[in-house]
Design an enzyme around this catalytic site. Structure first.
Site, PDB file in Angstrom:
ATOM      1  N   CYS A 118       0.835  -1.207   0.000  1.00 33.44           N
ATOM      2  CA  CYS A 118       0.000   0.000   0.000  1.00 33.44           C
ATOM      3  C   CYS A 118       0.869   1.257   0.000  1.00 33.44           C
ATOM      4  CB  CYS A 118      -0.915   0.014   1.216  1.00 33.44           C
ATOM      5  SG  CYS A 118      -1.986   1.476   1.280  1.00 33.44           S
ATOM      6  N   GLY A 222      -1.304  -5.519 -12.017  1.00 33.61           N
ATOM      7  CA  GLY A 222      -1.138  -4.180 -12.566  1.00 33.61           C
ATOM      8  C   GLY A 222      -1.655  -4.056 -13.980  1.00 33.61           C
TER       9      GLY A 222
END
Length: 341
Positions: A118, A222
């Site tokens: 994160c 991603g």
């Protein structure tokens, strides 16, 4: 792009003794991947492993010690179908181990995942957790090692980024640490923490990490926003699984499309706009049933914006739906302003 000779379709993914088939994972996303969203994904099918929002381990302990209700982010976890992963974050090995043990013993989760990726400042700079810990591989080792021991035989996995910045990419070193500490799988988001979500994910870098792992699987994450990109990830890069994140938030059917493509079947078309509208309304009902009309309606605003994203008139719809506060207002805005073409 590094073209590789890869088996296709890809075999099921093994995380410890857990078999993930198809090897397509739903990413844990704070504020989004709650039980209502997970139910939407399950109804369409195609995801081999679903995950909760990331849970603050320290906050969980505080709630427990003060006999308060467990976090909303664990809503539904005890009763919903398996397999299911719960992602937790903190920087203290003892706290993480304590929470992991509770998740295994009381919630019977399938996987305990650690968030080392994160990039949000509240988690990194304020709490020295998430991707901040990529600069402290030794501490990462201690966290994983203690969590693995506390959760056994339930597998523990880790999710990382390429590094804290483009000048400090250390994913290869971190990958070795993750495996040596006993984790059962590694997920890599192909950006640095500094990048946040800007630019393109670097799948070359993700693929290179595989040579630094001996036995555990590598999961790439991603920019996977289509079934075709999921297929390309398996065909062109050295990964054992893929994780779909932001692209699925308004398209819970994306997993089913990707799974069909991996099987070599025709890719199902997107639902019609009318069906997408009905899907969104069903999602709203699930959220409202849990949180009530006031809180549920406010929470649904962001999901509604995701459902409209990329469609003609999406900005106009967002302007109106961002102000709804009641069920009546929500239904009226959807009826009058949700994109129709």
């Amino acid at each position: 792009m590094s073209l590789m000779t890869r088996p296709f379709p890809p075999p099921p993914l093994k995380i410890g003794d857990l078999v993930i088939d198809p090897p397509i994972l739903q990413a844990p996303m704070a504020g989004f991947t709650n039980a209502a969203f997970r139910q939407m994904v399950r109804e369409f099918g195609g995801a081999g492993l679903l995950a909760t929002e990331m849970v603050n381990a320290r906050g969980f302990v505080w709630l427990d010690e003060n006999e308060a209700e467990h976090p909303d982010r664990l809503w539904g976890v005890a009763d919903e179908p398996r397999p299911l992963a719960v992602q937790i974050w903190d920087n203290d090995p003892n706290t993480m181990a304590k929470v992991g043990k509770r998740l295994v013993e009381e919630y019977s989760v399938s996987v305990v995942d650690i968030n080392f990726g994160c990039p949000v400042r509240q988690v990194t700079e304020k709490a020295h957790s998430g991707s901040y810990l990529l600069r402290e591989p030794d501490r990462m080792f201690r966290i994983i090692d203690q969590l693995v021991k506390a959760c056994a035989p339930t597998p523990v996995t880790a999710k990382i980024r390429l590094g804290c910045s483009r000048e400090s990419v250390n994913c290869n070193e971190v990958a070795r640490v993750v495996e040596e500490a006993g984790a059962a799988a590694l997920t890599v988001h192909g950006r640095t923490a500094q990048d946040m979500f800007r630019g393109n994910a670097d799948w070359e870098r993700i693929s290179e990490i595989k040579s630094h792992l001996r036995n555990i699987p590598l999961i790439g994450n991603g920019d996977l926003d289509s079934a075709e990109k999921v297929v390309a990830a398996f065909q062109n890069y050295n990964v054992d699984g893929v994780m779909i994140a932001r692209a699925c938030l308004g398209r819970p059917w994306l997993f089913a499309q990707a799974a069909a493509a991996l099987r070599g079947d025709p890719i199902p078309p997107d639902p019609t706009l009318d069906d997408q509208r009905q899907c969104m309304l069903h999602h709203y009902e699930l959220v409202r049933d849990r949180f009530g009309e006031e809180k549920g309606t406010v929470l649904m605003r962001k999901y509604a914006c995701c459902y409209a994203q990329g469609k003609r008139g999406a900005r106009h719809f967002r302007t109106h739906v961002a102000r709804v506060a009641t069920a009546g207002e929500f239904y009226q805005v959807v009826q009058e302003h949700f994109p129709t073409q």
